[in-house]
Design a protein around this motif. Structure first.
Motif, PDB file in Angstrom:
ATOM      1  N   ASP A  27      19.933  46.962 -57.125  1.00  0.00           N
ATOM      2  CA  ASP A  27      20.505  46.131 -56.072  1.00  0.00           C
ATOM      3  C   ASP A  27      21.895  46.652 -55.729  1.00  0.00           C
ATOM      4  OD1 ASP A  27      20.862  44.068 -54.240  1.00  0.00           O
ATOM      5  OD2 ASP A  27      20.532  42.460 -55.679  1.00  0.00           O
ATOM      6  N   ALA A  28      22.386  46.255 -54.580  1.00  0.00           N
ATOM      7  CA  ALA A  28      23.756  46.551 -54.177  1.00  0.00           C
ATOM      8  C   ALA A  28      24.665  45.482 -54.762  1.00  0.00           C
ATOM      9  CB  ALA A  28      23.861  46.559 -52.657  1.00  0.00           C
ATOM     10  N   ASP A  47      20.441  40.158 -53.670  1.00  0.00           N
ATOM     11  CA  ASP A  47      19.365  39.203 -53.963  1.00  0.00           C
ATOM     12  C   ASP A  47      19.461  38.537 -55.327  1.00  0.00           C
ATOM     13  OD1 ASP A  47      17.923  39.685 -51.546  1.00  0.00           O
ATOM     14  OD2 ASP A  47      17.148  41.542 -52.406  1.00  0.00           O
ATOM     15  N   ASN A  48      20.481  38.854 -56.127  1.00  0.00           N
ATOM     16  CA  ASN A  48      20.481  38.421 -57.525  1.00  0.00           C
ATOM     17  C   ASN A  48      21.752  37.718 -57.973  1.00  0.00           C
ATOM     18  OD1 ASN A  48      17.851  39.602 -58.637  1.00  0.00           O
ATOM     19  ND2 ASN A  48      18.739  41.311 -57.508  1.00  0.00           N
ATOM     20  N   GLY A  49      22.392  36.961 -57.116  1.00  0.00           N
ATOM     21  CA  GLY A  49      23.574  36.203 -57.518  1.00  0.00           C
ATOM     22  C   GLY A  49      24.767  37.097 -57.824  1.00  0.00           C
ATOM     23  N   TYR A  50      25.597  36.655 -58.757  1.00  0.00           N
ATOM     24  CA  TYR A  50      26.815  37.378 -59.106  1.00  0.00           C
ATOM     25  C   TYR A  50      26.642  38.144 -60.416  1.00  0.00           C
ATOM     26  CZ  TYR A  50      29.189  34.925 -55.379  1.00  0.00           C
ATOM     27  OH  TYR A  50      29.556  34.468 -54.143  1.00  0.00           O
ATOM     28  N   THR A  51      27.332  39.267 -60.512  1.00  0.00           N
ATOM     29  CA  THR A  51      27.316  40.124 -61.699  1.00  0.00           C
ATOM     30  C   THR A  51      28.737  40.266 -62.209  1.00  0.00           C
ATOM     31  OG1 THR A  51      25.417  41.369 -60.870  1.00  0.00           O
ATOM     32  CG2 THR A  51      26.770  42.448 -62.522  1.00  0.00           C
ATOM     33  N   GLY A  80      23.145  49.944 -58.393  1.00  0.00           N
ATOM     34  CA  GLY A  80      22.610  50.168 -59.720  1.00  0.00           C
ATOM     35  C   GLY A  80      21.686  49.060 -60.157  1.00  0.00           C
ATOM     36  N   PRO A  81      21.245  49.138 -61.412  1.00  0.00           N
ATOM     37  CA  PRO A  81      20.244  48.192 -61.908  1.00  0.00           C
ATOM     38  C   PRO A  81      20.791  46.788 -62.111  1.00  0.00           C
ATOM     39  CG  PRO A  81      20.993  49.608 -63.682  1.00  0.00           C
ATOM     40  CD  PRO A  81      21.639  50.109 -62.429  1.00  0.00           C
ATOM     41  N   VAL A  82      19.892  45.823 -62.018  1.00  0.00           N
ATOM     42  CA  VAL A  82      20.235  44.421 -62.267  1.00  0.00           C
ATOM     43  C   VAL A  82      19.836  44.131 -63.711  1.00  0.00           C
ATOM     44  CG1 VAL A  82      19.898  42.036 -61.556  1.00  0.00           C
ATOM     45  CG2 VAL A  82      19.819  43.869 -59.859  1.00  0.00           C
ATOM     46  N   ARG A 115      22.867  37.670 -62.457  1.00  0.00           N
ATOM     47  CA  ARG A 115      22.191  36.501 -61.865  1.00  0.00           C
ATOM     48  C   ARG A 115      22.922  35.182 -62.117  1.00  0.00           C
ATOM     49  NH1 ARG A 115      17.943  39.752 -63.690  1.00  0.00           N
ATOM     50  NH2 ARG A 115      16.718  40.584 -61.965  1.00  0.00           N
ATOM     51  N   LEU A 116      24.246  35.199 -61.991  1.00  0.00           N
ATOM     52  CA  LEU A 116      25.044  33.990 -62.189  1.00  0.00           C
ATOM     53  C   LEU A 116      25.381  33.360 -60.850  1.00  0.00           C
ATOM     54  CD1 LEU A 116      27.607  35.322 -64.817  1.00  0.00           C
ATOM     55  CD2 LEU A 116      25.561  33.965 -65.260  1.00  0.00           C
TER      56      LEU A 116
END
Length: 147
Positions: A27-28, A47-51, A80-82, A115-116
């Motif tokens: 994901d970006a 697509d995956n919340g906060y990192t 990079g990877p989630v 994913r936070l």
């Protein structure tokens, strides 16, 4: 001893290896918040919340001003990877993110959490870096783009 249960279990493992999973998702990660006192940063994914992530070295992107000594800027892009743990990401500074002309730079990143939601992500950064210094503006103050 019957081989049927063993074969069925093996089929499940093989089938699982070919199914799409979150472990292989890329994901970006757009740099959302940097702190001047800590190299750990907060990034928003598509697509995956906060990192919550910590670059483990200087990003050598030509003609860029170093921010926090790493060469990373808010709104810069990590691809990079989630997943949690160490991975190599591609970093593209904001000036190049529209066209990717400069190609960016590879950087090793230690991802602390994925994913936070925003409050949980801020809490994780505070756990890792301590409370915000008094002279740093928090998210409760509207952010205005630089001129």
């Amino acid at each position: 001893m019957s081989l049927i249960p063993l074969l069925l279990a093996g089929c499940g493992v093989v089938r699982g290896a070919f199914e799409p999973s979150a472990r292989g998702e890329v994901d970006a990660h757009v740099v959302y918040r940097l702190r001047p006192d800590c190299p750990t940063l907060l990034a928003r994914t598509t697509d995956n919340g906060y990192t919550v992530m910590t670059p483990l070295g200087r990003v050598d992107v030509p003609q860029r001003n170093a921010f926090v000594g790493l060469g990373i800027e808010e709104t810069g892009l990590f691809e990079g990877p989630v997943r949690e743990g160490q991975s190599v990401f591609r970093y593209v500074p904001p000036a190049e993110s529209g066209t990717w002309d400069g190609g960016g730079a590879d950087v090793t990143v230690d991802v602390n959490a994925v994913r936070l939601d925003l409050p949980a992500a801020h809490a994780r950064v505070t756990d890792l870096c301590g409370p915000l210094p008094p002279d740093v503006v928090g998210d409760d103050v509207p952010r205005v783009p630089a001129p």
